[in-house]
Design an enzyme around this catalytic site. Structure first.
Site, PDB file in Angstrom:
ATOM      1  N   HIS A   1       9.083   3.992   3.410  1.00  0.00           N
ATOM      2  CA  HIS A   1       8.089   4.541   2.929  1.00  0.00           C
ATOM      3  C   HIS A   1       7.664   4.506   1.293  1.00  0.00           C
ATOM      4  O   HIS A   1       6.514   4.468   0.790  1.00  0.00           O
ATOM      5  CB  HIS A   1       7.784   6.162   3.034  1.00  0.00           C
ATOM      6  CG  HIS A   1       6.590   6.386   3.556  1.00  0.00           C
ATOM      7  ND1 HIS A   1       5.176   5.871   2.979  1.00  0.00           N
ATOM      8  CD2 HIS A   1       5.987   7.258   4.322  1.00  0.00           C
ATOM      9  CE1 HIS A   1       4.275   6.472   3.710  1.00  0.00           C
ATOM     10  NE2 HIS A   1       4.549   7.316   4.499  1.00  0.00           N
ATOM     11  N   ARG A   2       8.777   4.278   0.524  1.00  0.00           N
ATOM     12  CA  ARG A   2       8.455   3.627  -0.638  1.00  0.00           C
ATOM     13  C   ARG A   2       7.731   2.224  -1.062  1.00  0.00           C
ATOM     14  O   ARG A   2       7.326   1.958  -1.885  1.00  0.00           O
ATOM     15  CB  ARG A   2       9.923   3.327  -1.543  1.00  0.00           C
ATOM     16  CG  ARG A   2      10.725   4.878  -1.651  1.00  0.00           C
ATOM     17  CD  ARG A   2      12.000   4.709  -2.206  1.00  0.00           C
ATOM     18  NE  ARG A   2      12.836   3.609  -1.528  1.00  0.00           N
ATOM     19  CZ  ARG A   2      14.169   3.284  -1.813  1.00  0.00           C
ATOM     20  NH1 ARG A   2      14.632   3.740  -2.949  1.00  0.00           N
ATOM     21  NH2 ARG A   2      14.574   2.567  -1.095  1.00  0.00           N
TER      22      ARG A   2
END
Length: 409
Positions: free
Chosen positions: A380-381
């Site tokens: 999700h980064r």
């Protein structure tokens, strides 16, 4: 005559040790330069070690199964005093092919000392210095090797040390439950470390999409029956791989990595497609460099070739490095869906479930259709929910309606 020692080389993977798989020579053998003398297993592959010189083998250190620290002496040779040609030995899988004469594998000689507990600087590593048979004996007798001081040469723990310690170990009268313990090493050790690192470093998000893939199943059958693909092993995985390449071009964030040191997102301009392969040594993920440039038949051949070489144990470290996106075909085990862990250094992984014939809505009615579930895990980064969803629906859209490719290229 001069004695020349051979130290375990750095295999170029940032690792500090390797496991000795087999010796291909014995003490007293006459060997030539670059002749394979041993096989060692790194965390990624089995690598053949070539002789650094021509001469007679005078010493072999370690038995198959021993863990050897990089930089430790594993063999010695008696060589002529005259200078040898200025050639460097080539590790098989790391350079140009080396011509060699296959030799029958020799049975490891008993009584050869193992150097599994010595690091390249001479300090003692976590594993006590002993041979695999001695470690097995210690396990069977309930003796902790970490507590023993070896009486053998250079402090090696011997069978006598273990037996002496066992004579004073108190045995609990409580019956013990039967169990089998297997030391974790090589591929399984590296896989465990990598998966733990990935799971607790990258914030994983997993999304699922179930698709009616009947049109793709029919397409694969039709193409396989035709003349153009008769020589290729075309499967559902082949089409999934092509769909991933096309979808990644539309959502490039899934083909990137996180640079922790510089706090940057690195976007790849090529897609090295990793294909997870289950082998007897553990899970391997060889990759297809620049997979986005491959035609469908070429992808089929590349996937088949990777699987065959990985299971045969002949995959090279180079083929296991540099992947940018991975596909895990869990459907071959009859599994419908899962939550795959991202391969370290990548942004996402796609798991393909088993294709099942089941009731599905089709043209306003209920019909038996071929259905598959896709599971996408992403960092999700690097990938937000909208991007992950768009990529997943693009892949699913191609599998559900292959003709959509015309609108994507």
């Amino acid at each position: 005559m001069t004695t020349k020692e051979f130290r375990l080389p750095d295999l170029g993977e940032g690792l500090t040790e390797s496991e000795l798989v087999a010796w291909h020579v014995a003490v007293g053998d006459l060997v030539s330069l670059n002749q394979t003398i041993a096989e060692v297993e790194s965390a990624k592959a089995v690598v053949q070690l070539p002789s650094p010189c021509a001469g007679v083998v005078t010493r072999l250190v370690g038995e198959p199964g021993a863990t050897m620290a990089v930089g430790t002496v594993i063999a010695a040779f008696e060589v002529e005093d005259a200078p040898a040609p200025a050639r460097n030995p080539v590790l098989v899988g790391y350079g140009a092919p080396v011509e060699r004469t296959d030799r029958p594998q020799r049975r490891a000689r008993s009584g050869v000392a193992a150097s599994s507990g010595v690091t390249s600087t001479g300090s003692v590593a976590e594993r006590p210095r002993s041979t695999p048979p001695v470690r097995r004996l210690a396990h069977d007798l309930g003796v902790e090797l970490e507590l023993l001081r070896g009486s053998g040469e250079d402090g090696v723990i011997t069978r006598e040390d273990v037996q002496a310690a066992a004579s004073v170990v108190s045995v609990s009268p409580v019956a013990q439950v039967g169990e089998t313990r297997t030391p974790i090493s090589g591929v399984r050790k590296r896989t465990a470390e990598a998966m733990v690192s990935s799971a607790f470093t990258a914030p994983h998000v997993t999304e699922f999409l179930t698709v009616d893939v009947t049109p793709t199943v029919e397409l694969v059958e039709s193409l396989q029956a035709g003349r153009e693909f008769r020589e290729h092993r075309l499967t559902m995985l082949t089409v999934v791989a092509k769909a991933v390449c096309l979808a990644a071009a539309r959502t490039p964030s899934v083909n990137s990595r996180w640079d922790e040191a510089n706090r940057e997102i690195v976007q790849f301009d090529h897609l090295n497609l990793g294909i997870a392969v289950a082998t007897s040594r553990g899970l391997l993920v060889p990759n297809i460099p620049n997979a986005e440039s491959f035609a469908l038949g070429e992808l089929a051949d590349a996937i088949t070739g990777l699987a065959e070489t990985a299971r045969a144990g002949t995959i090279t470290p180079a083929q296991l490095s540099g992947g940018t996106f991975t596909i895990s075909n869990i459907g071959v085990f009859g599994v419908g869906a899962g939550t795959p862990i991202i391969n370290p250094g990548e942004a996402a992984i796609l798991a393909t479930g088993a294709v099942r014939r089941m009731p599905w809505e089709y043209r306003g009615e209920i019909a038996l259709r071929q259905v598959m579930t896709l599971s996408l895990s992403f960092d999700h980064r690097l990938v937000d929910g909208e991007q992950g969803s768009r990529f997943l629906t693009d892949v699913g859209g191609i599998l559900g309606e292959p003709g959509r490719v015309l609108a994507m290229v």
